[in-house]
Enzyme design. Structure first.
Site, mmCIF file in Angstrom:
data_model
loop_
_atom_site.group_PDB
_atom_site.id
_atom_site.type_symbol
_atom_site.label_atom_id
_atom_site.label_comp_id
_atom_site.label_asym_id
_atom_site.label_seq_id
_atom_site.Cartn_x
_atom_site.Cartn_y
_atom_site.Cartn_z
ATOM 1 N N GLU A 72 0.824 -1.206 0.000
ATOM 2 C CA GLU A 72 0.000 0.000 0.000
ATOM 3 C C GLU A 72 0.865 1.266 0.000
ATOM 4 O O GLU A 72 0.488 2.288 -0.586
ATOM 5 C CB GLU A 72 -0.912 0.033 1.235
ATOM 6 N N LYS A 79 3.804 1.789 -1.393
ATOM 7 C CA LYS A 79 4.275 2.058 -2.762
ATOM 8 C C LYS A 79 3.172 2.749 -3.558
ATOM 9 O O LYS A 79 3.407 3.762 -4.225
ATOM 10 C CB LYS A 79 4.661 0.733 -3.419
ATOM 11 N N LYS A 112 24.497 0.840 -1.993
ATOM 12 C CA LYS A 112 24.032 -0.298 -1.208
ATOM 13 C C LYS A 112 24.266 -0.110 0.290
ATOM 14 O O LYS A 112 25.293 0.376 0.712
ATOM 15 C CB LYS A 112 24.750 -1.571 -1.658
ATOM 16 N N SER A 155 21.211 -7.472 -23.235
ATOM 17 C CA SER A 155 19.801 -7.129 -23.390
ATOM 18 C C SER A 155 19.630 -5.952 -24.343
ATOM 19 O O SER A 155 20.488 -5.068 -24.418
ATOM 20 C CB SER A 155 19.183 -6.789 -22.036
ATOM 21 N N GLU A 159 17.735 -10.929 -25.210
ATOM 22 C CA GLU A 159 17.118 -11.279 -23.921
ATOM 23 C C GLU A 159 15.648 -10.863 -23.815
ATOM 24 O O GLU A 159 15.142 -10.604 -22.716
ATOM 25 C CB GLU A 159 17.937 -10.697 -22.746
ATOM 26 N N GLU A 209 29.919 -6.873 -5.192
ATOM 27 C CA GLU A 209 29.020 -6.432 -4.124
ATOM 28 C C GLU A 209 28.810 -7.492 -3.049
ATOM 29 O O GLU A 209 28.350 -7.182 -1.962
ATOM 30 C CB GLU A 209 27.671 -5.988 -4.706
ATOM 31 N N CYS A 220 29.366 -4.805 -13.841
ATOM 32 C CA CYS A 220 29.097 -3.371 -13.970
ATOM 33 C C CYS A 220 29.253 -2.652 -12.650
ATOM 34 O O CYS A 220 28.319 -2.549 -11.882
ATOM 35 C CB CYS A 220 27.718 -3.108 -14.554
ATOM 36 N N GLU A 257 32.003 -1.690 -16.904
ATOM 37 C CA GLU A 257 31.547 -0.304 -16.934
ATOM 38 C C GLU A 257 32.767 0.614 -16.860
ATOM 39 O O GLU A 257 33.631 0.420 -16.016
ATOM 40 C CB GLU A 257 30.639 -0.069 -15.729
ATOM 41 N N HIS A 309 23.360 4.614 -18.740
ATOM 42 C CA HIS A 309 22.483 4.977 -17.619
ATOM 43 C C HIS A 309 21.548 6.142 -17.903
ATOM 44 O O HIS A 309 20.732 6.493 -17.065
ATOM 45 C CB HIS A 309 23.324 5.263 -16.372
HETATM 46 N N1 GLN Z 1 23.384 -9.585 -19.870
HETATM 47 C C1 GLN Z 1 22.733 -8.688 -18.966
HETATM 48 C C2 GLN Z 1 22.079 -7.563 -19.733
HETATM 49 O O1 GLN Z 1 22.588 -7.137 -20.700
HETATM 50 C C3 GLN Z 1 23.692 -8.118 -17.948
HETATM 51 C C4 GLN Z 1 22.985 -7.221 -16.965
HETATM 52 C C5 GLN Z 1 23.854 -6.698 -15.834
HETATM 53 O O2 GLN Z 1 25.044 -6.625 -15.926
HETATM 54 N N2 GLN Z 1 23.265 -6.304 -14.767
HETATM 55 O O3 GLN Z 1 21.051 -7.060 -19.374
HETATM 56 ZN ZN ZN Z 2 26.107 -4.594 -16.384
#
Ligand code: GLN
Ligand code: ZN
Length: 772
Positions: free
Chosen positions: A25, A27, A120, A448, A499, A620, A658, A680, A709
């Site tokens: 709720e 959100k 994070k 993707s 993807e 991470e 990344c 990245e 981004h």
């Molecule tokens: N192969 C994934 C994509 O291109 C990698 C995504 C990621 O690094 N978080 O979406």
């Molecule tokens: Zn990535």
């Protein structure tokens, strides 16, 4: 262990509770407010209703002391920034005009003003807004939110304990504000911050708080002597005034280490410590300092980060030991319950037998209450709960889901050789060059392509039964054809299938692997109003049938250029799921790796000559304490090599990560032994290329030349300039040309333009190389 009644008046408590409500709720109310569909007054009353419902639920379950101030419209660290008046210059006007809109402006930015940076929260998947501080920061106390929420809980007749981010953790999580020297240390502001905390605490005391909790999870990380000294000074200062609540300093997520004696000596009335497996060293460390005579100890024995039932008998043993180490021992979860879903009862699709092994926030609360009762009134009074718990634990341990003999014997038989390619990189590179025939500076993407509204609609239609599987797959194929056609026309060298069929890079595989559970309502906050539903690694992992081969083969059938197979790596599969607590993480990783190894083999057999195994979570998941890094990196890199090590020398293995800060794990990246890594790099001007070079990284790399981004389209000149910078660090024979990350969040127009520019840039720089 049998505990006799009235050993102490143990109380049950928690440090925080999921904020979103049964049906998310919160959100809906917040996003409705952003869109202008919900008024500020309605948002406030929705929030108040949710807080009240949480407190009632906790109190009815038997919690003696409820937390307040843990609720947030967006993030509790942002709330702390508001509480101490650390509003960045650029947001002052908005905050002055309207506190709520100003708050959301800091969180999300506006057309003209950038938000605070998000990162994070320790090693959880929760993200907080990073305080921005500088030498000119002036702190001012604003206790309004804390005081109001305390008042709401007290009005319900409850004993309530305000929970605040502690001052040391607050400063350690901060970064220099824009325009402030990068080496500015926010901790130098401690003496200015402390009086403001003292003022807030005094306000809370005046508002009726007997206790207040100050969360210092940053002290469970490796800390320098200067930082430990800051902690000592902070609590000496806050302990001084008479007009304050009793102070409970809480730490969680890891052992307290060197900070434990510091806090034990501080003039505060209580400590809350994590006693779950990872922090088990707290027990001996507490004994070593002679316990906490005269003080309150809150024992975090119920794991606040996993989704599994507690071993109540084991917790009672711990609690029994702790009884001798403090004046009074209370029972809690190891950390806020923010990091687990709300209630297993909502999971109607999970076999009721298996549901009994699971504990979300509501079930964990019940466990805490049971343990507190056992401690206060004697274990005889909880005999029924203990028996049921013993039976559930035994059922889980003996279940074929958690023990698949075939998976176990295969994992046990893994040898060093399985986790190693059959030929060294130098030989592989020659074989791969011969097979693939790629130009110098080959171009590719990360996997993707834009997840269009049409695709999302198709998936929703499939779930709702408006289209059938065949209809859905036809749409995915359509999308794949478009992705392949575009890449050919743009002139990319190594193609991807895009993807289109994947909802999420972990969930897609979790749904197809045996041993994983999916939830229907298992939402946890990732940041702001974004909630995720991590799948649960519940049992031994196996792969009943190929997961991606069909889509990759279909895409390959459309083109003569190589199409990359695309998989999510074992470490990332663990990092973005709830993991098992009944075996070491490395064992779970190995099982996932073996399932992926089979997928890799099937892709290779189907004619896929380039296979990418993504590991964006490798960095991470690094443990909080440096002493634990080597162990983690050993199993993590082994799992990756196990999933990729079985291929022929001429099959090219790629990986992708990344994040910008990976200097501290370069060796681990090298240990993956991937033939090609994409990273990245665009925003940091190829910093990673220099770091790889400095390390002597011997294989191929594609530092990103296109920042994905934002919708901004980088020009060909811009991409070429980054490429030339990359060439200063990595020789042309080993340099790839690619974006920073996948394109699923981008739109088609900017994706097309950017990738065309990227190919133009690669061609231009190839020309410069052959001319010289
Ligand atoms: N192969 C994934 C994509 O291109 C990698 C995504 C990621 O690094 N978080 O979406
Ligand atoms: Zn990535």
């Amino acid at each position: 262990m049998t505990i006799k009644p009235a050993a102490a008046a143990a109380r049950a408590t928690v440090y925080g509770y999921p904020r979103q409500g049964q049906n998310r709720e919160l959100k809906k109310a917040i996003e409705g407010y952003w869109k202008g569909r919900v008024t500020a007054a309605d948002l406030r009353s929705a929030a108040e209703g949710l807080r009240r419902a949480n407190w009632r639920q906790l109190a009815e379950a038997g919690v003696h002391e409820v937390p307040t101030g843990d609720f947030s419209y967006y993030d509790h660290v942002l709330d702390a920034s508001v509480m101490v008046g650390a509003v960045p210059e650029r947001h002052r006007a908005a905050v002055a005009a309207d506190a709520l809109d100003g708050y959301f402006a800091m969180a999300r930015g506006t057309q003209d003003v950038a938000p605070l940076e998000m990162t994070k929260w320790f090693d959880t998947n929760y993200h907080y807004l990073v305080p921005e501080l500088g030498p000119d920061t002036v702190f001012t106390a604003d206790s309004a939110k804390q005081v109001a929420e305390l008042g709401e809980a007290r009005a319900l007749g409850l004993t309530a304990r305000p929970v605040l981010v502690g001052p040391v953790t607050y400063l350690l999580l901060a970064k220099p504000a824009p325009g402030v020297a990068a080496d500015f240390d926010p901790l130098t502001l401690l003496d200015r911050l402390l009086p403001v905390y003292a003022e807030v605490l005094a306000d809370l005391r005046a508002a009726g708080a007997e206790w207040a909790q100050l969360d210092e999870p940053a002290l469970a990380q490796d800390r320098s002597p200067a930082e430990l000294d800051a902690a000592a000074r902070a609590y000496a200062f806050l302990g001084e005034p008479a007009d304050r609540p009793k102070l409970l300093v809480a730490s969680y997520f890891d052992r307290l280490g060197e900070a434990l004696p510091v806090l034990a000596k501080a003039p505060v009335e209580g400590l809350a410590l994590d006693f779950t497996e990872r922090s088990a060293a707290n027990l001996d460390a507490l004994a070593a300092v002679g316990g906490l005579p005269g003080k309150r100890l809150v024992a975090g024995v119920v794991n606040g980060r996993n989704v599994w039932i507690n071993d109540l008998a084991a917790s009672l043993t711990t609690l029994g030991t702790l009884l001798g180490l403090a004046e009074r021992v209370d029972v809690a979860a190891s950390c806020s319950l923010l990091h687990v879903p709300l209630d297993t009862a909502a999971e109607r699709d999970i076999d009721p037998q298996i549901r009994r092994w699971l504990a979300f926030a509501r079930q964990k609360t019940a466990e805490i209450v049971t343990l507190a009762k056992g401690l206060a009134q004697g274990t005889d009074t909880i005999a029924a709960e203990l028996a049921a718990n013993r039976a559930d634990l035994a059922a889980r341990a003996g279940s074929p889901l958690t023990r698949d003999p075939a998976v176990r014997s295969r994992a046990a038989g893994v040898t060093d050789a399985d986790a190693r390619r059959s030929a060294p990189y130098a030989e592989r590179a020659v074989a791969q060059r011969a097979l693939l025939g790629l130009p110098l500076l080959p171009t590719t993407t990360i996997g993707s392509f834009p997840q269009t509204t049409a695709l999302r609609t198709a998936r929703a239609d499939l779930r709702a039964g408006r289209i059938d599987t065949a209809g859905y797959e036809e749409r995915v194929k359509e999308e794949t054809r478009e992705v392949i056609a575009f890449q050919e026309q743009a002139g990319l060298d190594v193609l991807v299938h895009g993807e289109a069929e994947r909802n999420d890079m972990v969930q897609y595989f979790a749904e197809q692997l045996t041993g994983y559970l999916a939830t229907q309502h298992g939402w946890v906050q990732s940041y702001g109003t974004r909630y995720v539903r991590p799948p649960i690694l519940a049992g031994d992992i196996s792969r009943p049938e190929p997961m991606t081969v069909r889509w990759t083969a279909y895409a390959q059938s459309l083109t003569s250029r190589p199409v990359k197979g695309m998989l999510t790596g074992p470490v990332t599969m663990l990092a973005w799921s709830f993991v098992r607590d009944d075996q070491p993480l490395g064992d779970t990783a190995r099982q996932v790796a073996l399932a992926l190894r089979d997928e890799v083999a099937d892709l290779e057999a189907a004619g896929t000559s380039v296979i990418q195994v993504d590991e964006p979570a490798l960095r991470e998941t690094l443990p909080l304490r440096a002493a634990d890094h080597a162990d983690y990196l050993a199993w993590a890199t082994e799992a990756f090599r196990l999933s990729t090590g079985g291929v022929r020398p001429d099959t090219q293995i790629h990986t992708h990560m990344c994040y910008a800060e990976f200097g501290d794990i370069v060796q681990a990246i090298d240990d993956l032994d991937a033939d090609v890594i994409s990273l990245e790099a665009a925003r940091s001007h190829m910093q990673v290329a220099r770091e790889l070079a400095a390390h002597g990284y011997p294989r191929e790399a594609g530092p990103g030349v296109y920042d994905i981004h934002s919708p901004r389209v980088p020009s060909a000149e811009e991409a070429a300039a980054l490429l030339r910078t990359g060439l200063e660090a990595i020789p042309a024979e080993r340099l790839w040309v690619n974006p920073d990350c996948g394109l699923k969040t981008r739109g088609w127009p900017e994706t097309r333009a950017s990738l065309e520019n990227l190919v133009t840039a690669a061609r231009a720089v190839r020309g410069e190389i052959s001319a010289s």
